[in-house]
Design a protein around this motif. Structure first.
Motif, PDB file in Angstrom:
ATOM      1  N   SER A   1      27.276  40.029  41.614  1.00  0.00           N
ATOM      2  CA  SER A   1      27.549  39.950  40.164  1.00  0.00           C
ATOM      3  C   SER A   1      28.571  38.861  39.868  1.00  0.00           C
ATOM      4  O   SER A   1      28.596  38.299  38.767  1.00  0.00           O
ATOM      5  CB  SER A   1      28.091  41.274  39.631  1.00  0.00           C
ATOM      6  N   ARG A   2      29.413  38.556  40.839  1.00  0.00           N
ATOM      7  CA  ARG A   2      30.454  37.527  40.609  1.00  0.00           C
ATOM      8  C   ARG A   2      29.836  36.161  40.337  1.00  0.00           C
ATOM      9  O   ARG A   2      30.417  35.347  39.623  1.00  0.00           O
ATOM     10  CB  ARG A   2      31.374  37.421  41.831  1.00  0.00           C
ATOM     11  N   PHE A   3      28.646  35.904  40.919  1.00  0.00           N
ATOM     12  CA  PHE A   3      27.996  34.602  40.666  1.00  0.00           C
ATOM     13  C   PHE A   3      27.565  34.488  39.210  1.00  0.00           C
ATOM     14  O   PHE A   3      27.602  33.424  38.623  1.00  0.00           O
ATOM     15  CB  PHE A   3      26.733  34.451  41.531  1.00  0.00           C
TER      16      PHE A   3
ATOM     17  N   CYS B   1      37.935  36.924  36.864  1.00  0.00           N
ATOM     18  CA  CYS B   1      39.229  36.251  36.750  1.00  0.00           C
ATOM     19  C   CYS B   1      39.111  35.224  35.621  1.00  0.00           C
ATOM     20  O   CYS B   1      38.178  34.410  35.631  1.00  0.00           O
ATOM     21  CB  CYS B   1      39.583  35.553  38.067  1.00  0.00           C
ATOM     22  N   ASP B   2      40.039  35.287  34.656  1.00  0.00           N
ATOM     23  CA  ASP B   2      39.928  34.349  33.530  1.00  0.00           C
ATOM     24  C   ASP B   2      40.946  33.211  33.606  1.00  0.00           C
ATOM     25  O   ASP B   2      41.189  32.522  32.628  1.00  0.00           O
ATOM     26  CB  ASP B   2      40.008  35.082  32.187  1.00  0.00           C
ATOM     27  N   LEU B   3      41.528  33.021  34.797  1.00  0.00           N
ATOM     28  CA  LEU B   3      42.405  31.858  34.953  1.00  0.00           C
ATOM     29  C   LEU B   3      41.563  30.593  34.830  1.00  0.00           C
ATOM     30  O   LEU B   3      40.420  30.570  35.288  1.00  0.00           O
ATOM     31  CB  LEU B   3      43.088  31.881  36.331  1.00  0.00           C
ATOM     32  N   PRO B   4      42.101  29.531  34.218  1.00  0.00           N
ATOM     33  CA  PRO B   4      41.302  28.310  34.083  1.00  0.00           C
ATOM     34  C   PRO B   4      40.856  27.785  35.446  1.00  0.00           C
ATOM     35  O   PRO B   4      41.586  27.891  36.435  1.00  0.00           O
ATOM     36  CB  PRO B   4      42.263  27.316  33.409  1.00  0.00           C
TER      37      PRO B   4
ATOM     38  N   ASP C   1      34.891  28.353  40.484  1.00  0.00           N
ATOM     39  CA  ASP C   1      34.400  27.833  41.768  1.00  0.00           C
ATOM     40  C   ASP C   1      34.957  28.646  42.940  1.00  0.00           C
ATOM     41  O   ASP C   1      34.246  28.923  43.911  1.00  0.00           O
ATOM     42  CB  ASP C   1      34.775  26.352  41.934  1.00  0.00           C
ATOM     43  N   THR C   2      36.243  29.019  42.841  1.00  0.00           N
ATOM     44  CA  THR C   2      36.843  29.821  43.909  1.00  0.00           C
ATOM     45  C   THR C   2      36.184  31.198  43.976  1.00  0.00           C
ATOM     46  O   THR C   2      35.901  31.711  45.069  1.00  0.00           O
ATOM     47  CB  THR C   2      38.358  29.993  43.656  1.00  0.00           C
ATOM     48  N   ILE C   3      35.934  31.776  42.811  1.00  0.00           N
ATOM     49  CA  ILE C   3      35.286  33.102  42.779  1.00  0.00           C
ATOM     50  C   ILE C   3      33.913  33.023  43.437  1.00  0.00           C
ATOM     51  O   ILE C   3      33.546  33.874  44.260  1.00  0.00           O
ATOM     52  CB  ILE C   3      35.172  33.600  41.322  1.00  0.00           C
ATOM     53  N   LYS C   4      33.179  31.971  43.109  1.00  0.00           N
ATOM     54  CA  LYS C   4      31.830  31.825  43.677  1.00  0.00           C
ATOM     55  C   LYS C   4      31.893  31.545  45.182  1.00  0.00           C
ATOM     56  O   LYS C   4      31.057  32.030  45.952  1.00  0.00           O
ATOM     57  CB  LYS C   4      31.065  30.710  42.963  1.00  0.00           C
ATOM     58  N   ALA C   5      32.893  30.786  45.610  1.00  0.00           N
ATOM     59  CA  ALA C   5      33.030  30.495  47.048  1.00  0.00           C
ATOM     60  C   ALA C   5      33.323  31.791  47.811  1.00  0.00           C
ATOM     61  O   ALA C   5      32.751  32.043  48.890  1.00  0.00           O
ATOM     62  CB  ALA C   5      34.145  29.474  47.273  1.00  0.00           C
ATOM     63  N   LEU C   6      34.181  32.625  47.259  1.00  0.00           N
ATOM     64  CA  LEU C   6      34.488  33.905  47.919  1.00  0.00           C
ATOM     65  C   LEU C   6      33.267  34.823  47.899  1.00  0.00           C
ATOM     66  O   LEU C   6      32.988  35.533  48.870  1.00  0.00           O
ATOM     67  CB  LEU C   6      35.682  34.583  47.232  1.00  0.00           C
TER      68      LEU C   6
END
Ligand SMILES: N[C@@H](CCC(=O)N[C@@H](CS)C(=O)NCC(=O)O)C(=O)O
Length: 216
Positions: A111-113, A120-123, A127-132
């Motif tokens: 679901s993160r993709f 996470c709504d940090l600017p 990309d980091t979320i998708k990498a993890l």
């Protein structure tokens, strides 16, 4: 026979239940409900399912949610379809453990993709979320790869565990994830596509998608 109303969104996790429904041969009324158009968040839909999610199965007007629960209900109601291993309590429990892991372990990571901003709504964090998520999905796919190595289906005979993992490989290909480390999972995906029930579910979802895109 109960009146069944099946709420699904094309390509969503509801495809696991869609395939299972087709495997039972039960008559049902398809209720395409497009998540990306916010159709699970309308007041009418939320009145039926406050979680605002698909799948949902109306059974004589009573609404049942959660893939796992619907799959268990279908298995009990249509035993001839052999949606879960029968006659061996431990094997049935193992299959349920696998299905529960699909719902609670594999799906939430993927679901993160689809909505990194929900995690996470940090600017510039997408990309980091998708990498993890890619790393965690690869770890889950390695478990699935092992589960389908040396056999056609996860539990020997076909079961809804096979329908559920079909959803994730389908997502991975659509997302363009590298699946080269999971060749047996890839063969399982192709085997699944040979099943008439899978073909019927995919055709209905494609038709629903085309109709919704046309209406847009
Ligand atoms: N735990 C639920 C998850 C259901 C779920 O997350 N469905 C997604 C589609 S894959 C959905 O309906 N999303 C719409 C939304 O959140 O607005 C299950 O396994 O049935």
């Amino acid at each position: 026979m109960a009146q069944l109303d099946f709420y699904f969104s094309p390509g969503a996790c509801s495809l696991a239940t869609h395939i299972a429904l087709e495997e039972t041969g039960a008559a049902f009324t398809p209720k395409p409900t497009y998540t990306r158009k916010g159709q699970t968040r309308t007041p009418e839909y939320l009145a039926l399912n406050p979680k605002g999610k698909v799948p949902m199965l109306g059974i004589d007007g009573k609404m049942l949610t959660e893939n796992t629960a619907i799959l268990i209900w279908l298995n009990r109601t249509y035993p001839n379809a052999k949606l879960l291993p029968a006659g061996d309590a431990l094997k049935e429990a193992e299959a349920l453990a696998f299905v529960a892991w699909c719902a609670s372990g594999v799906h939430p990571v993927m679901s993160r993709f689809f909505g990194p901003q929900n995690f996470c709504d940090l600017p510039d964090s997408a990309d980091t979320i998708k990498a993890l998520a890619t790393k965690a999905t690869a770890a889950n796919f390695a478990i699935i790869e092992k589960a389908v190595t040396g056999k056609d289906w996860v539990f020997g005979d076909w079961s809804v565990a096979d329908a559920y993992i079909f959803v994730f490989y389908n997502w991975a290909t659509k997302l363009g994830l590298d699946v080269s480390a999971f060749p047996n999972y890839g063969k399982h995906f192709e085997r699944m596509k040979q099943r008439p029930a899978v073909q019927r579910a995919l055709a209905r979802e494609a038709d629903a998608m085309a109709a919704m895109d046309k209406a847009a």
